[in-house]
Design an enzyme around this catalytic site. Sequence first.
Site, PDB file in Angstrom:
ATOM      1  N   ARG A 110      10.072  -1.743   0.879  1.00 17.48           N
ATOM      2  CA  ARG A 110       9.396  -2.881   1.498  1.00 17.48           C
ATOM      3  C   ARG A 110       9.968  -3.094   2.882  1.00 17.48           C
ATOM      4  O   ARG A 110      11.173  -2.888   3.097  1.00 17.48           O
ATOM      5  CB  ARG A 110       9.643  -4.172   0.705  1.00 17.48           C
ATOM      6  CG  ARG A 110       8.672  -4.433  -0.426  1.00 17.48           C
ATOM      7  CD  ARG A 110       7.251  -4.750   0.058  1.00 17.48           C
ATOM      8  NE  ARG A 110       6.342  -4.988  -1.047  1.00 17.48           N
ATOM      9  CZ  ARG A 110       5.668  -4.037  -1.698  1.00 17.48           C
ATOM     10  NH1 ARG A 110       5.782  -2.766  -1.371  1.00 17.48           N
ATOM     11  NH2 ARG A 110       4.848  -4.378  -2.691  1.00 17.48           N
ATOM     12  N   GLU A 140       4.738  -5.719   8.863  1.00 19.68           N
ATOM     13  CA  GLU A 140       3.607  -4.787   8.959  1.00 19.68           C
ATOM     14  C   GLU A 140       2.276  -5.540   8.808  1.00 19.68           C
ATOM     15  O   GLU A 140       2.238  -6.579   8.145  1.00 19.68           O
ATOM     16  CB  GLU A 140       3.733  -3.687   7.889  1.00 19.68           C
ATOM     17  CG  GLU A 140       3.646  -4.174   6.461  1.00 19.68           C
ATOM     18  CD  GLU A 140       3.974  -3.086   5.442  1.00 19.68           C
ATOM     19  OE1 GLU A 140       4.989  -2.391   5.588  1.00 19.68           O
ATOM     20  OE2 GLU A 140       3.184  -2.965   4.489  1.00 19.68           O
ATOM     21  N   HIS A 146       2.281   2.569   5.183  1.00 17.65           N
ATOM     22  CA  HIS A 146       2.350   2.072   3.800  1.00 17.65           C
ATOM     23  C   HIS A 146       1.368   2.821   2.878  1.00 17.65           C
ATOM     24  O   HIS A 146       0.465   2.218   2.297  1.00 17.65           O
ATOM     25  CB  HIS A 146       2.091   0.552   3.764  1.00 17.65           C
ATOM     26  CG  HIS A 146       2.663  -0.111   2.549  1.00 17.65           C
ATOM     27  ND1 HIS A 146       3.186  -1.377   2.559  1.00 17.65           N
ATOM     28  CD2 HIS A 146       2.798   0.329   1.274  1.00 17.65           C
ATOM     29  CE1 HIS A 146       3.606  -1.702   1.344  1.00 17.65           C
ATOM     30  NE2 HIS A 146       3.378  -0.672   0.546  1.00 17.65           N
TER      31      HIS A 146
HETATM   32  C1  8YV Z   1       0.398  -0.879  -2.494  1.00 19.31           C
HETATM   33  C2  8YV Z   1       2.906  -1.116  -2.958  1.00 19.31           C
HETATM   34  O1  8YV Z   1      -0.320   0.030  -1.760  1.00 19.31           O
HETATM   35  O2  8YV Z   1       2.551  -1.185  -5.288  1.00 19.31           O
HETATM   36  C3  8YV Z   1       3.197  -1.589  -4.331  1.00 19.31           C
HETATM   37  O3  8YV Z   1       4.131  -2.395  -4.481  1.00 19.31           O
HETATM   38  O4  8YV Z   1       3.627  -1.373  -2.064  1.00 19.31           O
HETATM   39  C4  8YV Z   1       1.736  -0.253  -2.685  1.00 19.31           C
HETATM   40  O5  8YV Z   1       1.613   0.694  -3.673  1.00 19.31           O
HETATM   41  C5  8YV Z   1       0.199  -2.190  -1.833  1.00 19.31           C
HETATM   42  O6  8YV Z   1       1.137  -3.164  -2.075  1.00 19.31           O
HETATM   43  C6  8YV Z   1      -1.204  -2.657  -2.222  1.00 19.31           C
HETATM   44  O7  8YV Z   1      -1.259  -3.685  -3.107  1.00 19.31           O
END
Ligand code: 8YV
Length: 327
Positions: free
Chosen positions: A240, A269, A287
């Site tokens: 993150r 981001e 991401h």
């Molecule tokens: C997602 C992510 O693309 O699952 C997670 O925690 O960071 C990613 O896989 C994003 O958060 C979409 O909801």
Amino acid sequence: MNKPRILMARAVFPEIIERLQTVAEVEANQEDVLFTKAELVAKLQGKQGVFTTGTDRIDAEVLAACPELRICANMAVGYNNFDIPAMTAAGVVATNAPDVLTETTADLGFALMMATARRMAESEHYLRAGLWNRWSYDMFAGSDIHGATLGILGMGRIGQAIARRGALGFGMKVIYHNRSRLSVELEAECKARYVSKDHLLAQADHLMLVLPYSAASHHAIGAAELAQMKPTATLVNIARGGIVDDAALAVALKNRTIAAAGLDVFEGEPMVHPGLLDVPNVVLTPHIGSATMPTRLAMAGLAADNLLAFFSGQPLLTPLNPDPRTP
Ligand code: 8YV
């Protein structure tokens, strides 16, 4: 009986909407409008469920303004967009989407580590710019993956999947640090050795960040931690934004106090710290850790299944807080 009403906070696969329509009235957002908090609150009036992604924040203010809301299903394993204590206090169920993205995200982490160590982005830009006119002995010479020490900070499911790739596929020596130590069996399966955070920082040739974001992990890697790393080391963040102090990282990369970084996530981001855009020794991706079609479909399917289970009176698949329906 009236059908429950669900808001899709973001665009999603049409078949997911169709599945939800079997039990609920669904307000879709296939134009993928990014709602402000006020717009989200307005859209949630009269809705009992919401399908969210990592960009949709559900906090105490939203909950107070949406008294009919009963379940928020996140299409992400990370849930730092949810205020879980506030949701629990409001009797609102939270679910996430774990497991289905583990291997896909581990693949991306590994790819980013290899691209970073072998300077793939930097050398590709050089080639595209028409600068390649001869070979030289040290041209884009990077560092090895095979046989190197892989350090993993955060040893959950994705960390373990990366450890397996490193140890079993590339003969890497794997060390890790985590809030809690893995069982002896899991450590043996991942061929990973538990070490202190200081040891991890000092010993890793390639440091991989896979820990969840929380107030406790904010800037877990800042100037002081970067200073503990080898000057030849690489750093990869697939966890993150906010876990790394991006400003401090940009300085470390510029001064080459670490060799290179691979980043899939950023503080604030989709904004990227300008200092990271200025240095050549960083590989940047927007991401995309879980971004394969089968995995994104599985994530959306799991979020939808939690909503379907909730509104059909079935047990939740992947709850994050107590289910107020159970006595
Ligand atoms: C997602 C992510 O693309 O699952 C997670 O925690 O960071 C990613 O896989 C994003 O958060 C979409 O909801």
